[in-house]
Motif scaffolding. Sequence first.
Motif, PDB file in Angstrom:
ATOM      1  N   HIS A 258     -44.302  17.886  77.416  1.00  0.00           N
ATOM      2  CA  HIS A 258     -45.240  18.221  76.343  1.00  0.00           C
ATOM      3  C   HIS A 258     -46.650  18.329  76.905  1.00  0.00           C
ATOM      4  N   MET A 260     -49.251  17.135  75.483  1.00  0.00           N
ATOM      5  CA  MET A 260     -49.988  15.893  75.263  1.00  0.00           C
ATOM      6  C   MET A 260     -49.881  14.955  76.453  1.00  0.00           C
ATOM      7  N   LYS A 494     -54.232   8.096  66.386  1.00  0.00           N
ATOM      8  CA  LYS A 494     -53.218   8.741  67.229  1.00  0.00           C
ATOM      9  C   LYS A 494     -51.820   8.462  66.709  1.00  0.00           C
ATOM     10  N   ILE A 498     -49.362  11.736  65.342  1.00  0.00           N
ATOM     11  CA  ILE A 498     -48.179  12.279  66.028  1.00  0.00           C
ATOM     12  C   ILE A 498     -46.882  11.528  65.757  1.00  0.00           C
ATOM     13  N   ALA A 499     -46.974  10.266  65.288  1.00  0.00           N
ATOM     14  CA  ALA A 499     -45.750   9.512  64.976  1.00  0.00           C
ATOM     15  C   ALA A 499     -45.543   9.364  63.478  1.00  0.00           C
ATOM     16  N   GLN A 590     -53.039   5.937  73.796  1.00  0.00           N
ATOM     17  CA  GLN A 590     -52.505   7.301  73.759  1.00  0.00           C
ATOM     18  C   GLN A 590     -51.046   7.320  74.221  1.00  0.00           C
ATOM     19  N   TYR A 594     -47.770   8.378  72.046  1.00  0.00           N
ATOM     20  CA  TYR A 594     -46.924   9.477  72.530  1.00  0.00           C
ATOM     21  C   TYR A 594     -45.460   9.047  72.570  1.00  0.00           C
ATOM     22  N   ALA A 597     -43.800   8.586  69.194  1.00  0.00           N
ATOM     23  CA  ALA A 597     -43.405   9.874  68.629  1.00  0.00           C
ATOM     24  C   ALA A 597     -42.124  10.399  69.276  1.00  0.00           C
ATOM     25  N   PRO A 604     -44.995  15.887  69.661  1.00  0.00           N
ATOM     26  CA  PRO A 604     -46.389  15.430  69.608  1.00  0.00           C
ATOM     27  C   PRO A 604     -47.406  16.556  69.756  1.00  0.00           C
ATOM     28  N   ASP A 605     -46.973  17.701  70.280  1.00  0.00           N
ATOM     29  CA  ASP A 605     -47.906  18.826  70.449  1.00  0.00           C
ATOM     30  C   ASP A 605     -48.193  19.548  69.137  1.00  0.00           C
ATOM     31  N   PRO A 607     -48.062  18.324  65.510  1.00  0.00           N
ATOM     32  CA  PRO A 607     -47.862  17.430  64.366  1.00  0.00           C
ATOM     33  C   PRO A 607     -47.960  18.180  63.049  1.00  0.00           C
TER      34      PRO A 607
END
Length: 617
Positions: A258, A260, A494, A498-499, A590, A594, A597, A604-605, A607
């Motif tokens: 990814h 991220m 964060k 993404i999660a 971070q 990541y 997620a 995660p790229d 969301p």
Amino acid sequence: MCGIYGYIGEHSAAQIIVKGLRSLEYRGYDSAGIAVIDNVGNINISKFGEHKSSIDKLTKSIKDNKFNGNIGIGHTRWATHGEISKNNSHPHSDSDNTVAIVHNGIIENYLEIKQKLECLGIRFSSQTDSEIIANYLSYEIKKGENLLKAVSKLKKVIRGNSSILAISISNPEEIIGIRLGNAGGIVVGLDDNATYISSDLSALLPRTNKILYLENQEIIKISNRNYKLYNSDLEEIDRSPQKIEVDKYDVDKGEYPHYMIKEINEQPNSIQSSIAGRINFSSNTVILPEIDNKEINISEFNRIIFTGMGTSLHAAMYGAYIFENILGIASSAENSSELRYRNPVIDDKTLLIAITQSGETADTLSAIEHFKNKSCKVISIVESFGTEASRISDSTIRIKAGQEIGVAATKTLTSTMVTLIQLALFFNLDLNKSVGNTISSLIKDISILPSSISEVLNCETEIKKLGNSMSGYSNILYLGRGINISTALEGALKMKEIAYLHAEGYPAGEMKHGVNALLGSKMPTILIIPDDELFEKNLGTINEVKARGSKTLVITDSNSKDLRTLSDDLIVVPKINNLLSPILFIIALQIIAYHTAISLNLDPDKPRNLAKTVTVE
């Protein structure tokens, strides 16, 4: 929020436009589509409203011969009006398919316009505000106007910030663009055989670096190999394109699954890029040629306001702490969307430092304009020169992180933080303050920051396990004190981004004032605890949290045995100056977000419901 792209030239437009849209997908990926005028003068449209698969399906669809024309426009959408569907996807056309448009922005009075057009017998097929543009232009053309004149009338019809591209079978060899307010940019790229138009510079750079920016209330007519620029009254403007010299960014994921995690791992290099040529570690001096002392004289200000949105707001909070600590000037951080509306008490002794990685964030641009109207000086902190923020500010400083594709900001945040430290050190010297041991120590530790970040990244395997464990919870609490309140807020953001977990960031001192009611076995707590003067208070906070049954994960730069005993899980980052340690803590956060997620099988790229650049309110 949305990405728009247009092309006219000697080659087939469809493939070029779709490739351009892929470069703009970070601005929105709810849907994607193109409109091409074919070789017999018909407008052909293909569009998909299937979220992240839209561009892939669009790519397959344009193999049809009807997309063989050499002029067209395209769009990648972040939904604001109407559900994610094919009907609500762009481009939009009128009911006779004689006009097609793509639009970035929000039309505040669209219901009023729609009702007037419906009274004229015009029917609509979508829930969007954008469709009214195509129908209005068609209405004007049927009355005898050409496409250019019809587009120019939009400025008196629609309210709100908008960027629009339009094509019509009545003028089949031109694209008309108009920019109204701050709904993202319109950038024109020129080369010998084609003309390109886009909402973002990065989508043009693979094709050309000969660039022209549209300003507010400007209209452009592009055709193959040339353009004409107009003001809102259709008076021609004489402005030559400029040649943009920019870094060549690597936008491939390479060995990483990814963007991220790739961008997280790029942070040693992005930090090194940010400080390169700016700090002389031998003489303990900072050089920022972007700051003209005659334009920005720090001794003339008694107050500094930092502003931004989302992650940029957290950078602003960090910057305010740094500036008060180093310069002794009253500094605060404010959300741009609130700052622009609350009519703050400011004067020419107030300096605004606006943080917008894209340089196109609508709320932040409006805050800049508000301060400029009050005769305040403004410094913008951005990734690239040439953006709207850089053009309307008194001075602009690049963070030099390199292009960031992942929607969740990672390397752009830490590069912004380092840029703010350098700006504070530069102003410290400008005030003729002595370089004491504290400043010397800070500058020395900036030199080892890239290697310290590498040490944190080398612990990814261990941190990954903690991220995986977080995926089993629905609620997470993040706590910090002092300079690390913004660290806690960013860690929580964060995780939300993404999660999709409910995560809250709080000052640790707030626990007794309501937050304790949330604690228990179903809410783990992540505590940011540096080895500083508040260390013992933070030990007390851990005891409070554990007494109420919450699992504790501590991120620290201390090797305290007490900390190891009290915490359920522990991440120890390298010891570094306390003004820099939040950067290391944030990188650990971070990585946790990541891997949380990934453990939840999320991308995660991309969301849900988010876009990289927010160009609408």
